[in-house]
Design a protein around this motif. Sequence first.
Motif, PDB file in Angstrom:
ATOM      1  N   TRP A 176       0.818  -1.227   0.000  1.00 24.56           N
ATOM      2  CA  TRP A 176       0.000   0.000   0.000  1.00 24.56           C
ATOM      3  C   TRP A 176       0.844   1.266   0.000  1.00 24.56           C
ATOM      4  O   TRP A 176       2.014   1.214  -0.365  1.00 24.56           O
ATOM      5  N   GLY A 177       0.230   2.381   0.398  1.00 29.82           N
ATOM      6  CA  GLY A 177       0.965   3.641   0.425  1.00 29.82           C
ATOM      7  C   GLY A 177       1.295   4.149  -0.972  1.00 29.82           C
ATOM      8  O   GLY A 177       2.218   4.927  -1.159  1.00 29.82           O
ATOM      9  N   GLY A 178       0.557   3.687  -1.985  1.00 28.98           N
ATOM     10  CA  GLY A 178       0.746   4.216  -3.328  1.00 28.98           C
ATOM     11  C   GLY A 178       1.618   3.353  -4.203  1.00 28.98           C
ATOM     12  O   GLY A 178       1.794   3.640  -5.385  1.00 28.98           O
ATOM     13  N   ILE A 179       2.143   2.260  -3.669  1.00 29.80           N
ATOM     14  CA  ILE A 179       3.052   1.446  -4.483  1.00 29.80           C
ATOM     15  C   ILE A 179       2.279   0.744  -5.594  1.00 29.80           C
ATOM     16  O   ILE A 179       2.663   0.808  -6.759  1.00 29.80           O
ATOM     17  N   ASP A 180       1.138   0.157  -5.252  1.00 30.11           N
ATOM     18  CA  ASP A 180       0.354  -0.504  -6.302  1.00 30.11           C
ATOM     19  C   ASP A 180      -0.273   0.527  -7.242  1.00 30.11           C
ATOM     20  O   ASP A 180      -0.415   0.289  -8.439  1.00 30.11           O
ATOM     21  N   ILE A 181      -0.618   1.701  -6.687  1.00 29.00           N
ATOM     22  CA  ILE A 181      -1.204   2.751  -7.532  1.00 29.00           C
ATOM     23  C   ILE A 181      -0.191   3.184  -8.598  1.00 29.00           C
ATOM     24  O   ILE A 181      -0.557   3.488  -9.727  1.00 29.00           O
ATOM     25  N   GLY A 182       1.097   3.162  -8.241  1.00 30.79           N
ATOM     26  CA  GLY A 182       2.133   3.554  -9.196  1.00 30.79           C
ATOM     27  C   GLY A 182       2.454   2.477 -10.216  1.00 30.79           C
ATOM     28  O   GLY A 182       2.961   2.760 -11.294  1.00 30.79           O
TER      29      GLY A 182
ATOM     30  N   ASP B 245       5.771   6.361  11.149  1.00 31.39           N
ATOM     31  CA  ASP B 245       7.077   6.848  10.718  1.00 31.39           C
ATOM     32  C   ASP B 245       6.962   7.643   9.420  1.00 31.39           C
ATOM     33  O   ASP B 245       7.754   8.543   9.158  1.00 31.39           O
ATOM     34  N   ARG B 246       5.965   7.299   8.598  1.00 31.07           N
ATOM     35  CA  ARG B 246       5.744   8.066   7.370  1.00 31.07           C
ATOM     36  C   ARG B 246       5.490   9.535   7.701  1.00 31.07           C
ATOM     37  O   ARG B 246       6.050  10.428   7.066  1.00 31.07           O
ATOM     38  N   ASP B 247       4.648   9.771   8.716  1.00 25.41           N
ATOM     39  CA  ASP B 247       4.370  11.155   9.136  1.00 25.41           C
ATOM     40  C   ASP B 247       5.639  11.824   9.656  1.00 25.41           C
ATOM     41  O   ASP B 247       5.979  12.940   9.271  1.00 25.41           O
TER      42      ASP B 247
ATOM     43  N   SER C 120       3.445  12.148   2.883  1.00 23.17           N
ATOM     44  CA  SER C 120       2.595  11.390   3.803  1.00 23.17           C
ATOM     45  C   SER C 120       1.152  11.836   3.700  1.00 23.17           C
ATOM     46  O   SER C 120       0.870  13.007   3.435  1.00 23.17           O
ATOM     47  N   ASN C 121       0.265  10.878   3.872  1.00 20.44           N
ATOM     48  CA  ASN C 121      -1.134  11.203   4.113  1.00 20.44           C
ATOM     49  C   ASN C 121      -1.272  11.233   5.626  1.00 20.44           C
ATOM     50  O   ASN C 121      -1.306  10.181   6.259  1.00 20.44           O
ATOM     51  N   LEU C 122      -1.336  12.421   6.183  1.00 18.65           N
ATOM     52  CA  LEU C 122      -1.471  12.515   7.634  1.00 18.65           C
ATOM     53  C   LEU C 122      -2.903  12.114   7.961  1.00 18.65           C
ATOM     54  O   LEU C 122      -3.849  12.832   7.628  1.00 18.65           O
ATOM     55  N   GLU C 123      -3.064  10.955   8.546  1.00 15.05           N
ATOM     56  CA  GLU C 123      -4.397  10.381   8.711  1.00 15.05           C
ATOM     57  C   GLU C 123      -4.600   9.760  10.086  1.00 15.05           C
ATOM     58  O   GLU C 123      -5.703   9.343  10.423  1.00 15.05           O
ATOM     59  N   GLN C 124      -3.522   9.656  10.881  1.00  9.63           N
ATOM     60  CA  GLN C 124      -3.682   9.126  12.233  1.00  9.63           C
ATOM     61  C   GLN C 124      -3.768  10.329  13.158  1.00  9.63           C
ATOM     62  O   GLN C 124      -2.770  11.010  13.429  1.00  9.63           O
TER      63      GLN C 124
ATOM     64  N   ALA D 145     -11.857   1.899 -12.916  1.00 10.01           N
ATOM     65  CA  ALA D 145     -10.668   2.623 -12.469  1.00 10.01           C
ATOM     66  C   ALA D 145      -9.960   1.795 -11.395  1.00 10.01           C
ATOM     67  O   ALA D 145     -10.326   0.650 -11.122  1.00 10.01           O
ATOM     68  N   TYR D 146      -8.979   2.394 -10.732  1.00 12.21           N
ATOM     69  CA  TYR D 146      -8.334   1.752  -9.592  1.00 12.21           C
ATOM     70  C   TYR D 146      -9.387   1.451  -8.539  1.00 12.21           C
ATOM     71  O   TYR D 146     -10.223   2.314  -8.275  1.00 12.21           O
ATOM     72  N   GLY D 147      -9.399   0.275  -7.867  1.00  9.46           N
ATOM     73  CA  GLY D 147      -8.513  -0.811  -8.051  1.00  9.46           C
ATOM     74  C   GLY D 147      -9.208  -2.019  -8.642  1.00  9.46           C
ATOM     75  O   GLY D 147      -8.689  -3.110  -8.491  1.00  9.46           O
TER      76      GLY D 147
ATOM     77  N   GLU E  75     -12.700  -0.595  11.562  1.00 13.20           N
ATOM     78  CA  GLU E  75     -11.841  -0.299  10.415  1.00 13.20           C
ATOM     79  C   GLU E  75     -12.115   1.044   9.765  1.00 13.20           C
ATOM     80  O   GLU E  75     -13.187   1.615   9.892  1.00 13.20           O
ATOM     81  N   ARG E  76     -11.089   1.492   9.060  1.00  7.17           N
ATOM     82  CA  ARG E  76     -11.194   2.699   8.253  1.00  7.17           C
ATOM     83  C   ARG E  76     -11.952   2.316   6.994  1.00  7.17           C
ATOM     84  O   ARG E  76     -11.712   1.269   6.408  1.00  7.17           O
ATOM     85  N   GLN E  77     -12.873   3.164   6.563  1.00  7.29           N
ATOM     86  CA  GLN E  77     -13.740   2.791   5.459  1.00  7.29           C
ATOM     87  C   GLN E  77     -13.224   3.263   4.104  1.00  7.29           C
ATOM     88  O   GLN E  77     -12.380   4.133   4.020  1.00  7.29           O
TER      89      GLN E  77
ATOM     90  N   ALA F 153      -4.312  10.160  -2.224  1.00  4.60           N
ATOM     91  CA  ALA F 153      -3.528  11.274  -2.765  1.00  4.60           C
ATOM     92  C   ALA F 153      -2.452  10.808  -3.736  1.00  4.60           C
ATOM     93  O   ALA F 153      -2.081  11.541  -4.655  1.00  4.60           O
ATOM     94  N   GLU F 154      -1.938   9.591  -3.542  1.00  3.87           N
ATOM     95  CA  GLU F 154      -0.876   9.113  -4.430  1.00  3.87           C
ATOM     96  C   GLU F 154      -1.371   9.074  -5.877  1.00  3.87           C
ATOM     97  O   GLU F 154      -0.577   9.172  -6.811  1.00  3.87           O
ATOM     98  N   ASP F 155      -2.674   8.913  -6.072  1.00  3.76           N
ATOM     99  CA  ASP F 155      -3.262   8.982  -7.407  1.00  3.76           C
ATOM    100  C   ASP F 155      -3.682  10.424  -7.712  1.00  3.76           C
ATOM    101  O   ASP F 155      -3.481  10.916  -8.823  1.00  3.76           O
TER     102      ASP F 155
HETATM  103  C1  GLA Z   1      -2.611   2.986   2.979  1.00  4.79           C
HETATM  104  C2  GLA Z   1      -2.365   4.309   3.677  1.00  4.79           C
HETATM  105  C3  GLA Z   1      -3.097   5.435   2.961  1.00  4.79           C
HETATM  106  C4  GLA Z   1      -2.759   5.423   1.495  1.00  4.79           C
HETATM  107  C5  GLA Z   1      -3.103   4.081   0.929  1.00  4.79           C
HETATM  108  C6  GLA Z   1      -2.815   4.003  -0.538  1.00  4.79           C
HETATM  109  O1  GLA Z   1      -3.900   2.560   3.172  1.00  4.79           O
HETATM  110  O2  GLA Z   1      -2.807   4.250   5.001  1.00  4.79           O
HETATM  111  O3  GLA Z   1      -2.769   6.673   3.496  1.00  4.79           O
HETATM  112  O4  GLA Z   1      -1.395   5.702   1.350  1.00  4.79           O
HETATM  113  O5  GLA Z   1      -2.369   3.072   1.603  1.00  4.79           O
HETATM  114  O6  GLA Z   1      -3.232   2.756  -1.033  1.00  4.79           O
END
Ligand code: GLA
Length: 695
Positions: A127-133, A336-338, A349-353, A247-249, A549-551, A657-659
């Motif tokens: 995750w974190g945009g790797i598959d999106i890329g 650690d990403r943040d 980073s997607n600041l989300e926590q 579209a993705y995914g 879970e996060r939706q 955001a990575e997309d």
């Molecule tokens: C994880 C991260 C998100 C985002 C997605 C991308 O879920 O928590 O912030 O980077 O990956 O798929």
Amino acid sequence: MRKHAFALGGASLLLGVSVIAAHAQIETTTPPDPPEFAAQSEPVFVGVSDILEYRALDSYNEPEWIKTNFVDTGKLPPVEERLPAEPLVYKTSNMPDGVGTYGDVMRHVIGGRPEGWNYIGGQAQGWGGIDIGLSECLTRTGPLFMINADELEPLPNLAKSWEWSEDGHELTMHLIEGAKWSDGDPFDTEDLMFYWEDHILDQNVSPLNGGTPETFGVGTTLEAIDEYTVKWTFQEAFPTQYLYAMAYGTFCPGPSHILKPEHPKYNPDNTYEEYKNAFPPEYLNIPVMGAWVPVEYRPDDIIVMRRNPYYWKVDEEGNQLPYLDEMHYRLSTWADRDVQAVAGSGDFSNLEQAESYVEALRRSAEETAPARLQFGARTIGYALRMNFSGNGWGEPDEREQAIRELNRTLEFRQAISMAVDRQRLGESLVRGPFTAIYPGGLYAGTTYYDKDSTVYYPFNLEQANAMLDELGLVDTDGNGVRNFPEGTAGGQDVEITLLANTDYATDTNLAEGVIAMMEPLGLRVIANFQQGTARDDMAQAGQYDWSVERQGAEMVSVVQGTSGLAPTGPRTHPFHRAGTDGTLDLLPFEEELVQIVRDFIATSDNAERAELMKQYQQVFTENVYSVGLTQYPGALIINKRFKNIPAGAPIFMFNWAEDNIIRERVFVPTEDQPGHELHPQTLPDVPGGGGPISG
Ligand code: GLA
């Protein structure tokens, strides 16, 4: 008033106790308005054709070192031969900082770990945009946050155009012609049909982001007309909605020339499990249509990706994209990403926590801060989801089955919802105007949200307790925990396991909060906290009672992931899937939700759609389909050296955001490039090869 859930669902274990009386007194209201919190920047709204077009340009360019080290030495054909006849062209006028320069790296940090590269076979990359890329899909939704509302439709991508038949049942799609995988193999309808027939239609495969036949509509078919044309046939007329599912995914084809030889249909020696695992993380240079190819992997350390020499997108001056030569995915933690993005040792980073907001804000406000931090709308939301299958999904034992029956009982869900003090839960993450009370369903502040259609059961522990008494759940042995009625699960304590993801502090903090709040209700909730991949596997397999879970995007945009808003197919919904006999045991209110979602997909009339989503919200929240917990905004953190980051890019809306930021257009001015590339002047090797090759 909905008594049918009780009558049909959980009645069997409830000894015929009437709960109607208690039900009648339940106090509901609309939820309070979320605290004021303005997003920090607004998008510049445009039409699709302002962003991109497909056309041939007079000439093309690429980084100088590719020309000298690879083309001039005969290792690669010239760039114009590697590009499609009409590449996708990004318009300069929509690039915030204009045409870019080559070089540099975006250093991502991720908390996930790669299972392998078989994305369409069901493997996660971390995750974190790797598959999106890596993956490119027929259409694209991330950038839609900046599209004018009256033109809202997915962007073309691998599908460069499409047209509907007069009766609206057929959709003909034209693929980009002459595009190639990163190893030079042609991309064509064979790749699409392999994905459709041998992944979507083949029930033995579960593609990573959960595409199933119903994701594209009941009875939908897909056929290849020629190398670059496919035809979709739908039972509905003009179901434009499915363009979002392309579209993705859920419609990002994989390289059939590499995957096919491992698929059991073409290789009877392989099992499906072997197929899924045939491309472990150590397998480098997997051919992709995305802008970067994995060339190095060090366990628990890093994945390095280098530019795809066959990438099929260019800028208006004919420069082949991407501008960034390299991508890093440091294998660490999400927290650690943040920290790294704020400190400048990471770039994004997607600041989300929410727990880290105050500190991140403080550091980023300093003038010398290396990164900018920008908050968006409240699109991050958490819910307590209950497993709704009463007919065997996840193969429950006796206790688990008894919990399923409770989960299927309206009064039980109402009681749980009333026992959650959402104000306190939100504040336990972060104080300030961030978190909002979230009853469940669509998020406040999003397009289809309607406050008056939102039923909120305010915190009321006393009433929640009375309702569980009425359900015949009584603490018969005086140990502070309610027991099942005699004859159900041996009359034992009501114990419920709660699945949550340990990769995120927020997930486990919220789960801990729920566990604590269930104690005064006399329910013993036991943490089943699992690392991300294991959690996802258990959730997919239905092996849980409850889950925090996060939706996904469907609760934000509605138009993305629409068929997953209700159990429209046997495997389309997150918490209610078909049991062992392949059927779905839907409760009457779920049937209503399914119908509403189908009607939504079948109409493109905006007023009708808005009305349908009001009904959806009403039925969802009244029946507590899931127990909403909290919703809050996220912030995008990006190092200041990056250019072409669109204004108002949200961390999560139609996609992550990575997309959304369109990374292939992002660049760093030459003079600002700090020299972080690990494999400068190299390109991906042949598939399965040892890593990057130098010229
Ligand atoms: C994880 C991260 C998100 C985002 C997605 C991308 O879920 O928590 O912030 O980077 O990956 O798929």
